[in-house]
Write a protein that holds these residues in place. Structure first.
Motif, PDB file in Angstrom:
ATOM      1  N   ARG A  72      11.719   1.223   7.153  1.00  0.00           N
ATOM      2  CA  ARG A  72      12.050   1.073   5.698  1.00  0.00           C
ATOM      3  C   ARG A  72      12.483  -0.522   5.748  1.00  0.00           C
ATOM      4  NH1 ARG A  72      16.208   5.602   3.156  1.00  0.00           N
ATOM      5  NH2 ARG A  72      14.359   7.046   2.724  1.00  0.00           N
ATOM      6  N   ARG A  73      12.864  -1.320   6.975  1.00  0.00           N
ATOM      7  CA  ARG A  73      13.412  -2.318   6.872  1.00  0.00           C
ATOM      8  C   ARG A  73      12.240  -3.412   6.690  1.00  0.00           C
ATOM      9  NH1 ARG A  73      17.625  -0.646   9.996  1.00  0.00           N
ATOM     10  NH2 ARG A  73      16.296  -0.911  11.943  1.00  0.00           N
ATOM     11  N   ARG A  94       9.775  -2.162  -3.026  1.00  0.00           N
ATOM     12  CA  ARG A  94      11.058  -1.505  -2.935  1.00  0.00           C
ATOM     13  C   ARG A  94      11.320  -1.368  -4.755  1.00  0.00           C
ATOM     14  NH1 ARG A  94      13.263  -3.957   1.457  1.00  0.00           N
ATOM     15  NH2 ARG A  94      14.682  -5.028   0.190  1.00  0.00           N
ATOM     16  N   SER A 128      17.622  -0.503   2.032  1.00  0.00           N
ATOM     17  CA  SER A 128      16.397   0.062   1.944  1.00  0.00           C
ATOM     18  C   SER A 128      16.125   1.172   1.260  1.00  0.00           C
ATOM     19  CB  SER A 128      15.399  -0.421   2.968  1.00  0.00           C
ATOM     20  OG  SER A 128      15.995   0.525   4.167  1.00  0.00           O
TER      21      SER A 128
END
Length: 189
Positions: A14-15, A22, A53
């Motif tokens: 996710r990072r 996003r 995130s």
């Protein structure tokens, strides 16, 4: 693979997602929610303010309010079930534990979950059987059994975060559906 290992890998993935992706995913989630197939005006939706995130946005909460839904947000108090309060706009949020933002309005208690028509649950992943992988604090697993029978309980994840099978434990509460940016709402049979 253990839950701990799943969490570490999913958070790392996710990072790496660019802010522009996003943002587009958050707008898509909002569109699914207010497009007349998931949420309807007058319904009560338990939601959450995404952190870091996590999929979604505060704008999604504003869109739900503008659409005519009543939005409840969680308040963390200790290690027990979540408390709830109505969302009154982004200016009515304060910092909470775990980097969360919580509403500053009247605390309605843990039983407020009973009035929800739909509960949106933050998740790192979900599998095809409705097993949700959260961050591990256990607040949702303690809270979700307080929802009324028949309440839709929906994990919110990115499209790539649906798996065939995740590790589960007896206390894990199964999701009835998953919401993703591209697929929309998928119910589990």
């Amino acid at each position: 693979m253990t839950k701990w290992r799943w969490r570490k890998e999913l958070l790392s993935e996710r990072r790496r997602v660019p802010a522009s992706v996003r943002f587009a995913e958050a707008m898509s989630l909002s569109s699914h929610l207010t497009g007349g197939r998931v949420v309807f005006p007058g319904q009560t939706v338990c939601a959450f303010v995404p952190i870091a995130s996590e999929p979604g946005s505060v704008q999604m909460l504003d869109d739900l309010n503008d659409y005519g839904a009543r939005v409840l947000l969680p308040i963390v108090t200790g290690n027990g079930p979540l408390e709830w309060s109505f969302y009154a706009g982004r200016d009515a949020l304060r910092p909470g534990p775990y980097g969360l933002r919580e509403p500053i309005g009247e605390v309605l208690g843990t039983s407020a979950l009973r009035i929800a028509d739909l509960v949106l649950v933050p998740a790192l992943a979900v599998d095809r059987n409705g097993v949700r992988l959260g961050r591990g604090a256990g607040h949702y697993d303690q809270s979700l059994p307080l929802a009324s029978n028949g309440t839709e309980i929906v994990a919110v994840v990115r499209d790539q975060e649906i798996f065939e099978e995740l590790p589960s434990e007896p206390h894990d509460v199964r999701m009835t559906a998953v919401l993703t940016p591209n697929r929309g709402l998928l119910r589990f049979v």
